[in-house]
Design a protein around this motif. Structure first.
Motif, short mmCIF file in Angstrom:
data_model
loop_
_atom_site.label_atom_id
_atom_site.label_comp_id
_atom_site.label_asym_id
_atom_site.label_seq_id
_atom_site.Cartn_x
_atom_site.Cartn_y
_atom_site.Cartn_z
N GLY A 1 88.19 19.76 45.43
CA GLY A 1 89.46 20.05 46.09
C GLY A 1 90.18 18.78 46.52
N ALA A 2 89.42 17.81 47.05
CA ALA A 2 90.03 16.55 47.48
C ALA A 2 90.58 15.77 46.30
N ALA A 3 89.82 15.74 45.19
CA ALA A 3 90.28 15.01 44.00
C ALA A 3 91.55 15.63 43.44
N MET A 4 91.64 16.96 43.42
CA MET A 4 92.84 17.63 42.94
C MET A 4 94.04 17.30 43.83
N LEU A 5 93.81 17.30 45.13
CA LEU A 5 94.90 17.00 46.07
C LEU A 5 95.37 15.55 45.89
N VAL A 6 94.43 14.62 45.74
CA VAL A 6 94.78 13.21 45.54
C VAL A 6 95.56 13.04 44.24
N GLY A 7 95.10 13.70 43.18
CA GLY A 7 95.81 13.62 41.91
C GLY A 7 97.21 14.20 41.99
N LEU A 8 97.34 15.32 42.71
CA LEU A 8 98.65 15.94 42.89
C LEU A 8 99.61 15.01 43.63
N LEU A 9 99.14 14.41 44.71
CA LEU A 9 99.97 13.49 45.48
C LEU A 9 100.34 12.25 44.66
N ALA A 10 99.40 11.78 43.84
CA ALA A 10 99.69 10.62 42.99
C ALA A 10 100.77 10.96 41.97
N GLY A 11 100.70 12.16 41.39
CA GLY A 11 101.73 12.57 40.44
C GLY A 11 103.10 12.68 41.07
N VAL A 12 103.15 13.24 42.26
CA VAL A 12 104.43 13.36 42.97
C VAL A 12 104.99 11.97 43.30
N ALA A 13 104.12 11.07 43.75
CA ALA A 13 104.56 9.72 44.09
C ALA A 13 105.11 8.99 42.86
N LEU A 14 104.46 9.14 41.73
CA LEU A 14 104.94 8.51 40.50
C LEU A 14 106.27 9.11 40.07
N ARG A 15 106.40 10.42 40.21
CA ARG A 15 107.66 11.08 39.84
C ARG A 15 108.82 10.57 40.69
N VAL A 16 108.58 10.39 41.98
CA VAL A 16 109.64 9.96 42.89
C VAL A 16 109.98 8.48 42.71
N THR A 17 108.97 7.65 42.47
CA THR A 17 109.19 6.20 42.44
C THR A 17 109.60 5.66 41.08
N VAL A 18 108.82 5.97 40.05
CA VAL A 18 109.08 5.38 38.73
C VAL A 18 109.62 6.37 37.71
N GLY A 19 109.50 7.66 38.01
CA GLY A 19 109.93 8.67 37.05
C GLY A 19 108.97 8.74 35.87
#
Length: 249
Positions: free
Chosen positions: A228-246
């Protein structure tokens, strides 16, 4: 003084999509799913006791399952917000309760309204076009339910035949099947874009790191929370990449 005419921001078909009667019609479907989950958990608990599992192990497995469901639930909740905006709350609630795949539901709804020349979110979508979208979502997911209903009970027989009666191979086959299922779902995401690739990579590294830490320190609760923690970390990383670099591809 003349007041400008207000233009509705919500498509007209959403009045039907969020109507009281549609909410009431989805309640029985959701109740059936909750009943199935309750029966399954009860049978799993009783069968575990018959197999000789201690109550402590059963509680650990139950807790691990709940924790492991947190990550996927967040992803489904995020997708549900998009589905609510296009097909309304009742249908989104019903469909994601039964199937839980936004990746299927949105294209199915789009396919339904496109038969009348519309796209999801268009203001002029008619009631017939909306009804067609709902039917496309419902009938399109029926195949999975039928396979699960009539094929699940035969899976153990198939697994035993594949192992040719060798009990030591059964855990290996089960682990390989699970890895294959995860790989199948991830294969389309890895090449979908920079956020998706980063999300998979960061989530995988987080899982490896948490499991290594749990094994080296012998921390049982960390093993339970790892997925569960790994999925949450991966989800947050994907959102951060989408917002910052697209997306770079």
């Amino acid at each position: 003084m003349m007041w400008p005419e207000l233009v509705p921001l919500v498509p007209a078909y959403m009045d039907i999509a969020n109507s009281r009667w549609l909410w009431l019609s989805t309640v029985p479907v959701v109740l059936v799913v909750l009943l199935q989950a309750t029966i399954f958990l009860r049978r799993a608990w009783n069968d575990g006791k018959e197999m000789g599992l201690s109550e402590q192990k059963l509680k650990t497995g139950f807790k691990t399952g709940i924790i492991s469901a947190i990550g996927p639930s967040i992803a489904v909740l995020a997708g549900m917000l998009a589905l609510i905006a296009t097909v309304g709350g009742p249908v989104a609630w019903m469909r994601l309760t039964v199937i839980g795949s936004v990746a299927f539901e949105l294209p199915a709804a789009e396919l339904g309204v496109s038969q009348f020349g519309y796209s999801l979110g268009d203001e002029g979508i008619t009631e017939t076009a909306y009804a067609t979208a709902v039917w496309a979502m419902t009938l399109g997911g029926t195949g999975w339910l039928l396979v699960s209903a009539f094929g699940t009970r035969h899976m153990e027989t198939v697994r035993t035949k594949i192992s040719n009666g060798n009990e030591t191979l059964i855990p290996i086959i089960s682990a390989a099947a699970m890895l294959g299922a995860f790989a199948y779902f991830l294969s389309g995401e890895i090449t979908a874009g920079t956020p998706e690739t980063g999300s998979v990579a960061v989530g995988g590294l987080a899982m490896l790191g948490l499991l290594h830490l749990a094994d080296s320190r012998d921390v049982q609760w960390l093993r339970e929370w790892a997925l569960g923690a790994a999925m949450l970390v991966g989800l947050l990383a994907g959102v951060a990449l989408r917002v910052t670099v697209g997306s770079w591809w």
